[in-house]
Design a protein around this motif. Structure first.
Motif, short mmCIF file in Angstrom:
data_model
loop_
_atom_site.label_atom_id
_atom_site.label_comp_id
_atom_site.label_asym_id
_atom_site.label_seq_id
_atom_site.Cartn_x
_atom_site.Cartn_y
_atom_site.Cartn_z
N GLY A 1 -11.47 -5.82 7.31
CA GLY A 1 -12.00 -5.64 8.65
C GLY A 1 -13.37 -5.00 8.60
N PRO A 2 -14.06 -4.95 9.73
CA PRO A 2 -15.41 -4.36 9.75
C PRO A 2 -15.41 -2.87 9.48
CG PRO A 2 -14.65 -4.87 11.97
CD PRO A 2 -13.66 -5.47 11.04
N ASP A 3 -14.27 -2.20 9.68
CA ASP A 3 -14.18 -0.77 9.40
C ASP A 3 -12.76 -0.45 8.95
OD1 ASP A 3 -12.53 -0.38 11.81
OD2 ASP A 3 -14.42 -0.68 12.89
N ARG A 4 -12.56 0.80 8.52
CA ARG A 4 -11.27 1.19 7.95
C ARG A 4 -10.13 1.09 8.96
NH1 ARG A 4 -7.89 5.66 6.66
NH2 ARG A 4 -7.11 5.53 4.51
N ALA A 5 -10.37 1.55 10.17
CA ALA A 5 -9.31 1.55 11.19
C ALA A 5 -8.86 0.13 11.50
CB ALA A 5 -9.80 2.24 12.46
N THR A 6 -9.80 -0.80 11.59
CA THR A 6 -9.45 -2.18 11.89
C THR A 6 -8.68 -2.82 10.74
OG1 THR A 6 -11.45 -2.38 13.24
CG2 THR A 6 -10.37 -4.43 12.57
N ALA A 7 -9.13 -2.57 9.51
CA ALA A 7 -8.44 -3.13 8.34
C ALA A 7 -7.04 -2.55 8.20
CB ALA A 7 -9.26 -2.86 7.09
N LEU A 8 -6.87 -1.26 8.52
CA LEU A 8 -5.56 -0.63 8.41
C LEU A 8 -4.61 -1.17 9.47
CD1 LEU A 8 -3.73 1.36 7.00
CD2 LEU A 8 -4.68 3.19 8.42
N LYS A 9 -5.10 -1.38 10.68
CA LYS A 9 -4.25 -1.98 11.72
C LYS A 9 -3.83 -3.38 11.31
CE LYS A 9 -3.87 -3.08 16.63
NZ LYS A 9 -3.24 -4.40 16.36
N ALA A 10 -4.73 -4.13 10.72
CA ALA A 10 -4.40 -5.47 10.25
C ALA A 10 -3.32 -5.41 9.17
CB ALA A 10 -5.65 -6.17 9.71
N THR B 1 16.27 -7.18 -1.32
CA THR B 1 15.76 -5.97 -0.69
C THR B 1 14.29 -5.80 -1.06
OG1 THR B 1 17.93 -4.95 -0.87
CG2 THR B 1 16.07 -3.48 -0.50
N THR B 2 13.46 -5.38 -0.10
CA THR B 2 12.04 -5.16 -0.40
C THR B 2 11.61 -3.78 0.10
OG1 THR B 2 11.07 -5.97 1.67
CG2 THR B 2 11.64 -7.62 0.00
N ASN B 3 10.39 -3.42 -0.24
CA ASN B 3 9.82 -2.14 0.17
C ASN B 3 8.94 -2.26 1.42
OD1 ASN B 3 7.70 -3.54 -0.99
ND2 ASN B 3 6.85 -1.77 -2.06
N ILE B 4 9.14 -3.30 2.23
CA ILE B 4 8.29 -3.47 3.43
C ILE B 4 8.40 -2.27 4.36
CG2 ILE B 4 8.06 -4.75 5.59
CD1 ILE B 4 8.45 -7.31 4.09
N GLY B 5 9.60 -1.76 4.57
CA GLY B 5 9.77 -0.61 5.44
C GLY B 5 9.01 0.60 4.94
N PHE B 6 9.06 0.84 3.63
CA PHE B 6 8.33 1.95 3.02
C PHE B 6 6.83 1.76 3.18
CE2 PHE B 6 6.21 3.12 -1.07
CZ PHE B 6 6.18 4.49 -0.88
N LEU B 7 6.33 0.55 2.90
CA LEU B 7 4.90 0.28 3.04
C LEU B 7 4.45 0.45 4.49
CD1 LEU B 7 4.59 -2.91 0.78
CD2 LEU B 7 3.82 -0.60 0.22
N SER B 8 5.29 0.00 5.42
CA SER B 8 4.94 0.12 6.84
C SER B 8 4.86 1.58 7.25
CB SER B 8 5.97 -0.62 7.70
OG SER B 8 5.94 -2.01 7.45
N ALA B 9 5.83 2.39 6.78
CA ALA B 9 5.82 3.82 7.11
C ALA B 9 4.59 4.49 6.51
CB ALA B 9 7.09 4.48 6.60
N LEU B 10 4.21 4.09 5.32
CA LEU B 10 3.05 4.66 4.66
C LEU B 10 1.77 4.27 5.39
CD1 LEU B 10 2.21 6.37 2.25
CD2 LEU B 10 2.22 4.31 0.85
N ALA B 11 1.67 3.00 5.78
CA ALA B 11 0.47 2.53 6.49
C ALA B 11 0.33 3.18 7.86
CB ALA B 11 0.52 1.01 6.63
N ALA B 12 1.46 3.66 8.42
CA ALA B 12 1.44 4.30 9.72
C ALA B 12 1.34 5.82 9.63
CB ALA B 12 2.70 3.93 10.51
N ASP B 13 1.33 6.37 8.42
CA ASP B 13 1.29 7.82 8.26
C ASP B 13 -0.02 8.39 8.84
OD1 ASP B 13 2.36 10.34 6.76
OD2 ASP B 13 0.25 10.19 6.20
N PRO B 14 0.06 9.42 9.67
CA PRO B 14 -1.17 9.93 10.30
C PRO B 14 -2.18 10.50 9.32
CG PRO B 14 0.73 11.34 10.79
CD PRO B 14 1.26 10.09 10.17
N ASP B 15 -1.73 11.15 8.24
CA ASP B 15 -2.68 11.68 7.25
C ASP B 15 -3.42 10.54 6.56
OD1 ASP B 15 -2.00 14.29 7.83
OD2 ASP B 15 -0.46 14.40 6.27
N ALA C 1 -3.88 7.55 7.79
CA ALA C 1 -4.74 6.91 8.78
C ALA C 1 -6.07 7.65 8.93
CB ALA C 1 -4.03 6.84 10.12
N GLN C 2 -6.05 8.97 8.74
CA GLN C 2 -7.27 9.77 8.86
C GLN C 2 -8.06 9.85 7.56
OE1 GLN C 2 -5.99 13.55 10.42
NE2 GLN C 2 -4.99 12.61 12.20
N GLY C 3 -7.58 9.15 6.52
CA GLY C 3 -8.28 9.16 5.24
C GLY C 3 -7.90 10.31 4.34
N GLY C 4 -6.86 11.06 4.71
CA GLY C 4 -6.42 12.19 3.88
C GLY C 4 -5.51 11.73 2.77
#
Length: 643
Positions: free
Chosen positions: A395-404, A418-432, A434-437
């Motif tokens: 995406g044009p910026d980090r926030a847009t690419a992360l939402k994608a 069984t897959t790790n999709i749930g884990f990846l989704s939780a990680l991609a949604a983590d607020p820290d 998301a803020q680049g921490g």
């Protein structure tokens, strides 16, 4: 230009190379093991050659058979991908002696960087900063323990050979050192045939930032950095480019250091210089240190391709054909932001145990780049790394690419394992995050919340029960019934009873515990309490409901009365694998959580521990045996009151 290329690999990277070669008009040859005879990379290639049995040592690690296959098919060059023989200098030399082109660096360059201790010494000489540590030849346990004490805990024990997190253990304190050392050595020996290790100071709040370099033997440049700090057990999970918080000054310093490393060994082809970075504050030009150099293409290379517009495999093929670097440093620029998530067949809620199974359904949304080596109908076997795909967004910026990325994960559909999709989704949604921490400890700090198995909603249970029972397929649930036919059904889904009460051809009341869910068919589609159904796939007596937190629910067979016995007195094999080590003998007294055995499966070691205090009553299998999932390995004595 090379006209015919053999790919000495499998899975998604083999498919990736075939795509770039085909775009340049290069014919391709695949190699395959018995387990991969119907694999996607075999189907994609122009030709395919069998090279041996399922075990890598019988196939993908047999350099002689791979070279014979190249000669027999008229291939001029061999691309190693990553893993297997990609960083084996003896194989590189054998390829050259056979009159073939190796798409990658020279054997000399691989040897220079192949052992981490020698590589660090070379980097010191080249003026590249390195982490404080012990890289000596004396491998005596006492010497290593003394060096760790001198460096100061925590320390990282790392195999001098290989990569991918294999043979790497963290010792938090002196009392942890001996077990960590033994475990690192055993895994290193199994993975690389070399048990030597080095000791490094463990940087607190570390970030893992690597620089993509490319050389033609005479010159070298860099294609900027990737942040690979989101790791589990030293293995990367989500990568991104560029690194959050990167400044032009630090980028220039890291890029210059990486190019120095490449020029010091006359590097040719794609490679990565990995740095450990102090993430306790803003990035600094004096706050990064050389860890290692991977003398090959990296798994996460697509994020670099996304932000630069460069096809790195195409560059590899061009340089291997004798062309100079396709661009100058000044011509390379960063465009936007990119993420890559590694989708694995593994059970995150159960210690990330690798999973196997046949993919009854597999679909990726068009909004993501999905690099995969499998398709619906293919199987995930215990013989190789259980990666299903890499999902890449830009995406044009980090926030847009992360939402994608979040949207792409939620729209990815996998059923049959069984897959790790749930884990990846939780990680991609983590607020820290998301803020680049980001730092390498983020996952470990939040592992419980990131891996928590979702509780099915009543609407999910209602959908599963209706679909699995077949009631939702009937045009008129009352048609054909006799007076003796009950107008209420009770089924067991996911271990929970659900009562289905038809109220007409287009309505069923689904009672789940205390909740009553109204299922209504509107326009041919069932809705549950007015909510649209989740995308789903039925496979056998189970249904997988897709989304950011996928659910697989099975319906019990009412005729199945088989009982299961509690395994509290036994240690079972969690998956098929090689019983690498048995640490106890019959009659030994053990305490809960004591190390009993080590199982090697899917290129990883899994330590099996005592479920409770007790005495070892039986050892059912010996070290060195191949065992199946679910078999008893070690049994403890029955406790008082046990039946």
């Amino acid at each position: 230009m090379i006209s015919k290329l053999l790919i000495a690999n499998r899975g998604e990277i083999a498919c990736r190379i075939i795509e770039s070669a085909r775009a340049r008009g290069i014919a391709t040859v695949a190699v395959y093991s018995d387990a991969d005879a119907q694999a996607r990379h075999v189907r994609l290639a122009d030709q395919a050659v069998r090279i041996g049995g399922a075990a890598p040592s019988d196939s993908y690690l047999r350099g002689d058979r791979i070279i014979d296959a190249a000669r027999a098919t008229g291939a001029e060059a061999i691309h190693p991908g990553y893993g297997f023989l990609s960083e084996n200098p003896d194989f590189v030399e054998a390829v050259a002696q056979a009159g073939l082109i190796f798409v990658g660096p020279s054997a000399q360059a691989i040897r220079a960087m192949g052992l981490k201790d020698r590589a660090k010494a070379l980097m010191v000489k080249a003026g590249v900063p390195v982490v404080p540590g012990y890289h000596g030849a004396d491998q005596d346990d006492a010497r290593l323990r003394a060096e760790a004490d001198k460096i100061g805990y925590p320390v990282l024990i790392k195999a001098v050979a290989g990569g991918g997190g294999k043979g790497m253990r963290l010792a938090e304190a002196a009392e942890d050192f001996d077990e960590a050392l033994a475990s690192a050595r055993a895994e290193a020996q199994a993975a690389f045939g070399n048990s030597d290790v080095l000791i490094e100071k463990f940087i607190t709040a570390p970030r893992h930032i690597e620089v993509q370099i490319f050389g033609d033997g005479a010159n070298a440049l860099h294609l900027f950095e990737r942040d690979c700090s989101l790791q589990r057990r030293h293995q990367k999970v989500i990568e991104e480019a560029p690194a959050p918080g990167m400044t032009p000054e630090v980028r220039a310093a890291m890029g210059a250091a990486a190019v120095k490393a490449a020029k010091a060994i006359g590097y040719s082809g794609a490679g990565t210089v990995e740095f450990i970075v102090d993430g306790s504050g803003p990035l600094r030009s004096d706050g990064f240190w050389f860890m290692e150099m991977n003398t090959r293409l990296q798994v996460e290379h697509p994020v670099t391709e996304a932000i630069t517009g460069v096809d790195l495999v195409d560059w590899q093929l061009r340089v291997a054909s004798g062309a100079p670097l396709p661009a100058t440093q000044e011509e390379l620029t960063i465009h936007g932001h990119a993420f890559e998530a590694r989708l694995y067949a593994e059970d995150a809620a159960n210690g990330f145990l690798p999973a196997i199974g046949t993919l009854s359904h597999l679909a990726f949304p068009p909004s993501v780049r999905a690099d995969t080596g499998v398709a619906a109908g293919d199987s995930i076997t215990p013989h190789y790394d259980p990666m299903v795909a890499k999902l890449i967004t830009h995406g044009p910026d980090r926030a847009t690419a992360l939402k994608a990325l979040r949207d792409g994960l939620a729209a990815t559909e996998v059923a049959g394992t069984t897959t790790n999709i749930g884990f990846l989704s939780a990680l991609a949604a983590d607020p820290d995050f998301a803020q680049g921490g980001v730092d390498t400890g983020l996952i470990a700090r939040k592992i419980d919340s990131l891996t928590a198995a979702p509780d099915p909603r009543p609407q999910d249970m209602a959908q599963a029960a209706l679909m699995l029972s077949g009631l939702g397929d009937r045009q008129d649930p009352h048609s054909g019934f006799t007076l003796h036919t009950p107008l209420r059904w009770r089924v067991e889904v996911g271990g929970q009873g659900v009562t289905l009460t038809p109220r007409g051809p287009d309505e069923v009341i689904c009672t789940v515990g205390e909740a009553a869910v109204s299922a209504q068919r509107l326009g041919g589609v069932w809705r549950f309490d007015g909510q649209a159904p989740r995308p789903c796939h039925i496979h056998g007596r189970a249904i997988t409901l897709f989304g950011a937190a996928p659910l697989t629910l099975g319906m019990a067979d009412p005729l199945d009365r088989a009982s299961t016995q509690a395994a509290g007195d036994a240690v079972l094999s969690p998956m098929p694998g090689l019983l690498r080590d048995v640490a106890v003998a019959v009659g030994d007294t053990v305490a809960e959580d004591d190390r009993l055995a080590v199982l090697e499966a899917m290129k990883m070691e899994h330590v099996l521990r005592a479920p409770r205090d007790g005495t070892v009553a039986q050892i059912a299998h010996e070290a060195g045996e191949q065992v199946q999932a679910g078999v008893v390995l070690i049994a403890l004595d029955a406790q008082d009151g046990d039946a």
